[in-house]
Scaffold this active site. Structure first.
Site, mmCIF file in Angstrom:
data_model
loop_
_atom_site.group_PDB
_atom_site.id
_atom_site.type_symbol
_atom_site.label_atom_id
_atom_site.label_comp_id
_atom_site.label_asym_id
_atom_site.label_seq_id
_atom_site.Cartn_x
_atom_site.Cartn_y
_atom_site.Cartn_z
ATOM 1 N N GLN A 60 0.986 -1.262 -0.105
ATOM 2 C CA GLN A 60 -0.116 0.072 0.030
ATOM 3 C C GLN A 60 0.726 1.169 0.054
ATOM 4 O O GLN A 60 0.452 2.209 -0.058
ATOM 5 C CB GLN A 60 -0.835 -0.203 1.241
ATOM 6 C CG GLN A 60 -0.224 -0.017 2.402
ATOM 7 C CD GLN A 60 -1.153 -0.202 3.818
ATOM 8 O OE1 GLN A 60 -1.397 -1.343 4.029
ATOM 9 N NE2 GLN A 60 -1.583 0.895 4.511
ATOM 10 N N CYS A 76 -5.044 0.152 3.808
ATOM 11 C CA CYS A 76 -5.100 -1.027 4.359
ATOM 12 C C CYS A 76 -6.367 -1.920 4.095
ATOM 13 O O CYS A 76 -6.299 -3.128 3.709
ATOM 14 C CB CYS A 76 -4.543 -1.058 5.797
ATOM 15 S SG CYS A 76 -5.351 -0.084 6.923
ATOM 16 N N HIS A 136 -5.486 -0.718 11.767
ATOM 17 C CA HIS A 136 -4.939 -1.347 10.491
ATOM 18 C C HIS A 136 -5.607 -2.722 10.157
ATOM 19 O O HIS A 136 -6.100 -3.454 11.215
ATOM 20 C CB HIS A 136 -3.408 -1.902 10.795
ATOM 21 C CG HIS A 136 -2.870 -2.258 9.577
ATOM 22 N ND1 HIS A 136 -2.814 -1.364 8.448
ATOM 23 C CD2 HIS A 136 -2.060 -3.303 9.518
ATOM 24 C CE1 HIS A 136 -1.986 -2.259 7.435
ATOM 25 N NE2 HIS A 136 -1.629 -3.396 8.032
ATOM 26 N N ASN A 178 -0.021 -9.317 5.285
ATOM 27 C CA ASN A 178 -0.015 -7.796 5.293
ATOM 28 C C ASN A 178 0.054 -7.213 4.071
ATOM 29 O O ASN A 178 0.181 -7.736 3.061
ATOM 30 C CB ASN A 178 1.309 -7.195 6.499
ATOM 31 C CG ASN A 178 0.952 -5.931 7.054
ATOM 32 O OD1 ASN A 178 0.029 -5.192 6.520
ATOM 33 N ND2 ASN A 178 1.569 -5.657 7.991
#
Length: 452
Positions: free
Chosen positions: A67, A73, A370, A391
């Site tokens: 990102q 996110c 997040h 992630n």
């Protein structure tokens, strides 16, 4: 609050504190902390060793996404859920395949701009120092979002492959973009409040608001480029065959390859153990959203073990799980470890630091920051031992972009999971049907996932 009877720090109190430091076990650590930092001084190696990257149930990973310097996110985690489905249904050979996060960012910004201006019109009769008006103008626009906001965007605008709308400078570097857009929105909001104060009728205010939205669209095109209306979808499958689906529209692409109702049964389940939020009830938050008239934000509050149970079941069926957490707490970003035992600050410094999860939410110690994706779980007869996390910070963070999470960290810092409602119990599914309790805009469960 009156400070008439407040007391300051006296010389005697300062001297007493100094003696306490000399006698404290922390005194022996002070030199190491000064040279190496607190984390390197108290790092618990056994915890790190325990958090290895082997799992009893794991979905085959795709290439990690990035990102960059943005708070997208929640969009990345959501499009990652979608691309795994596309990988499995079309047998896409290229593990680098992505859906365009920039495309959804564009429409999110436009919708948030309109949502803010509608909030300004809705509160035009309130004084400028009312808490709601101050809250609206404090954060008219940022990168953050929630699962239901993502669904609202996709159901209205569809999705496109990343090749159809690739990244631009400001899609991956949103600070200046947000600064300019926020200033424009505040100016527009001030103007609308001024027109209302002068007695302009509602239809005139709404006409001016629509002009403002059109101006906002032009600004977004300058920063991000204009979203495609049509595109060709091309891919190569695992047998090596090339495919082309020409002349797709964003909504047509979504409905063709996912189904119009693909996201309809995904629900947002939270763990907010606070006195004001009983379990097995649904909640929403005032002025939290992006698409006016779109899917509203709704949460079902359940005990933490129920979030873990539903997430584990979905992963074991080969389906990844979008989740939101307070990722900065007790984590090793470079090693990719999320574990409450990793940094034993309290034990090393001989101080009390324990705060219950409900109090952490109520008093600002923790909130959702997040969004990521659960891609694996390690289960034994004793229960969940660890979770695999995908992630969106690129492959140079964590274990080639992946993290491992302990069940204790899940209990303390995972705020939300999104699962197909079939993984909830019949009683929980029935609880989803309740009309939601509306919370104030500043309630902690209204926090947006936006950490870069």
């Amino acid at each position: 609050m009156s400070m008439d009877h407040a007391s300051g720090i006296s010389a005697e109190l300062a001297a007493r504190a100094s003696r306490a430091f000399t006698e404290s076990p922390a005194h022996a650590l002070a030199d190491s902390i000064a040279k190496n930092g607190i984390d390197n001084t108290v790092y618990h190696r056994a915890a790190a060793v325990r958090m290895n990257h082997l799992f009893s149930h794991e979905i085959e990973p795709m290439t990690i996404t990035n990102q960059q310097k943005s708070g997208r996110c929640w969009i990345f985690a959501g499009t990652n859920v979608l691309r795994y489905h596309l990988r499995d249904t079309l047998r896409v050979k290229n593990p680098d395949f992505e859906l365009s996060q920039s495309y959804l960012l564009f429409w999110d910004k436009l919708e948030k701009g309109n949502y803010f201006l509608e909030g300004v019109l809705d509160t035009a009769d309130q004084p400028k120092d009312s808490r709601t008006v101050m809250w609206l103008f404090q954060n008219p626009l940022n990168d953050g979002g929630q699962w239901d906001m993502l669904v609202a965007l996709i159901e209205k605008y569809g999705v496109v492959p990343k090749l159809a709308m690739p990244e631009s400078f400001h899609s991956g570097n949103t600070a200046k973009l947000n600064a300019v857009l926020s200033r424009k929105l505040r100016r527009n909001g001030i103007e609308l409040r001024g027109l209302h104060a002068k007695g302009q009728p509602p239809e005139a205010l709404r006409a001016r608001k629509e002009e403002m939205v059109a101006e906002f669209y032009v600004l977004l095109c300058a920063f991000l480029g204009e979203p495609p209306r049509t595109f060709d979808f091309t891919w190569r499958d695992k047998d090596g065959a090339f495919h082309r689906d020409a002349g797709q529209t964003p909504r047509g692409f979504y409905e063709t390859y996912f189904g119009k109702d693909f996201l309809a049964d995904y629900v947002s389940v939270i763990n907010a153990p606070t006195a004001e939020k009983p379990y097995d009830r649904t909640y929403t938050v005032k002025y939290l959203g992006n698409v006016v008239g779109g899917r509203p934000v709704r949460y079902l509050n359940l005990p933490g073990e129920e979030l873990a149970r539903a997430a584990s079941r979905q992963i074991r069926d080969g389906r990844p799980v979008w989740f939101g957490s307070d990722v900065g707490k007790v984590s090793d970003r470079q090693a990719g470890i999320l574990d409450t035992a990793l940094y034993p600050y309290a034990e090393a410094l001989h101080i009390a630091l324990d705060i219950g999860k409900g109090d952490m939410l109520d008093y600002g110690e923790s909130c959702l920051t997040h969004a990521m994706m659960l891609l694996g779980v390690d289960v034994t007869d004793a229960g969940v031992q660890k979770w695999k996390v995908e992630n969106s910070w690129g492959k140079d963070v964590g274990e080639k972009g992946f993290f491992v999470m302990s069940p204790e960290w899940f209990d303390n810092y995972v705020c939300q999971v999104v699962v197909d409602k079939q993984y909830l119990t019949p009683e929980q599914q029935k609880a989803l049907e309740q009309p939601p309790i509306e919370l104030e805009p500043w309630d902690p469960i209204g926090a947006l996932a936006r950490l870069d």
